[in-house]
Design an enzyme around this catalytic site. Structure first.
Site, short mmCIF file in Angstrom:
data_model
loop_
_atom_site.label_atom_id
_atom_site.label_comp_id
_atom_site.label_asym_id
_atom_site.label_seq_id
_atom_site.Cartn_x
_atom_site.Cartn_y
_atom_site.Cartn_z
CE1 TYR A 148 -13.37 -6.37 9.85
CE2 TYR A 148 -14.11 -7.42 7.82
CZ TYR A 148 -14.35 -7.01 9.12
OH TYR A 148 -15.56 -7.28 9.70
CG HIS A 156 -13.07 -1.84 14.46
ND1 HIS A 156 -14.15 -2.54 14.96
CD2 HIS A 156 -12.38 -1.37 15.54
CE1 HIS A 156 -14.12 -2.50 16.29
NE2 HIS A 156 -13.05 -1.80 16.65
CE LYS A 193 -18.35 -1.54 9.14
NZ LYS A 193 -17.25 -1.56 10.09
#
Length: 247
Positions: A148, A156, A193
């Site tokens: 993070y 997020h 991600k």
């Protein structure tokens, strides 16, 4: 992929209170209070007061454990988190089951016995932490860690992290075939991600003691799906140019 902040003004809030500053405050408080943790299987339990509990939360080390006593705050630290506070920051001591304080060498051997790939995972963890990324376990995404930009309450996670040794190693036989890469990248894409591979090269030194870590080198690689739309010319722009040429 840009950071995805969870609310309006959260980016400014994170900039005003950088993670490096919070970790420094935690470091100072742990040294001042001479805090010790209790070794418990694959984790360490730390009893702290309300002020330290707040710093642990803000710095994203460990997870709070619920207790029946309101005045007691317990945090459970993972192996990498524990060793980072003990070895890298030198602000935490760990007491073993025999009641003695464990040296860094003893902790190193103990964590390796519980997790053979610990030297690789710890080097990757500390590498990212030194860069002021917040690093948490990533088991729910099938990876070693998630990284993070700041506190998970504000943003997020951006990266799903795999820690791998340089070359062919039986401890981490992952991503050896294309189907492994494809599945992992698809999973990371579905949760927004980027897959970050942290490759750790031990330079042939082995892992006999934690002092070898300073000679380990790290290489970072990101793997993303190729989106054909991002590589195409704007068809509407081309059409407009063609129409203008005809006129």
């Amino acid at each position: 992929m840009k950071p995805r902040w969870k609310g309006k003004g959260f980016e400014a809030k994170a900039s005003a209170d950088p993670m490096s500053k919070i970790v420094s405050q935690l470091h100072s408080s742990l040294i001042e209070t001479e805090t010790c943790g209790l070794l418990s299987s694959c984790s360490v339990l730390v009893e702290v007061d309300a002020e330290l509990a707040d710093l642990f939360n803000r710095a994203c080390f460990g997870r709070p454990r619920i207790t029946v006593q309101k005045d007691k705050h317990w945090f459970q630290l993972d192996m990498e988190e524990t060793f980072y506070l003990c070895f890298s920051l030198k602000c935490l001591k760990v007491i073993g089951e025999d009641g003695s304080i464990k040296s860094n060498e003893e902790l190193w051997e103990y964590f390796k016995s519980k997790k053979p790939a610990f030297p690789i995972s710890y080097k990757a963890y500390s590498h990212l932490r030194h860069k002021n990324w917040v690093v948490r376990l990533g088991l729910q995404y099938g990876v070693d860690f998630v990284a993070y930009r700041h506190h998970p309450a504000l943003v997020h996670s951006e990266y799903a992290v795999l820690a791998l040794p340089e070359g062919d190693d039986d401890l981490n036989g992952r991503l050896r075939v294309w189907s492994d890469v494809h599945c992992t990248v698809r999973l990371c894409g579905s949760v927004a991600k980027t897959l970050l591979i942290v490759i750790v090269n031990s330079n042939g030194l082995g892992a006999s003691s934690p002092s070898c870590l300073e000679h380990y080198t790290v290489e970072e690689r990101t793997i993303t799906r190729w989106n054909p739309e991002q590589s195409r010319e704007d068809q509407r722009g081309l059409q407009n140019q063609t129409n203008e040429g005809i006129i």
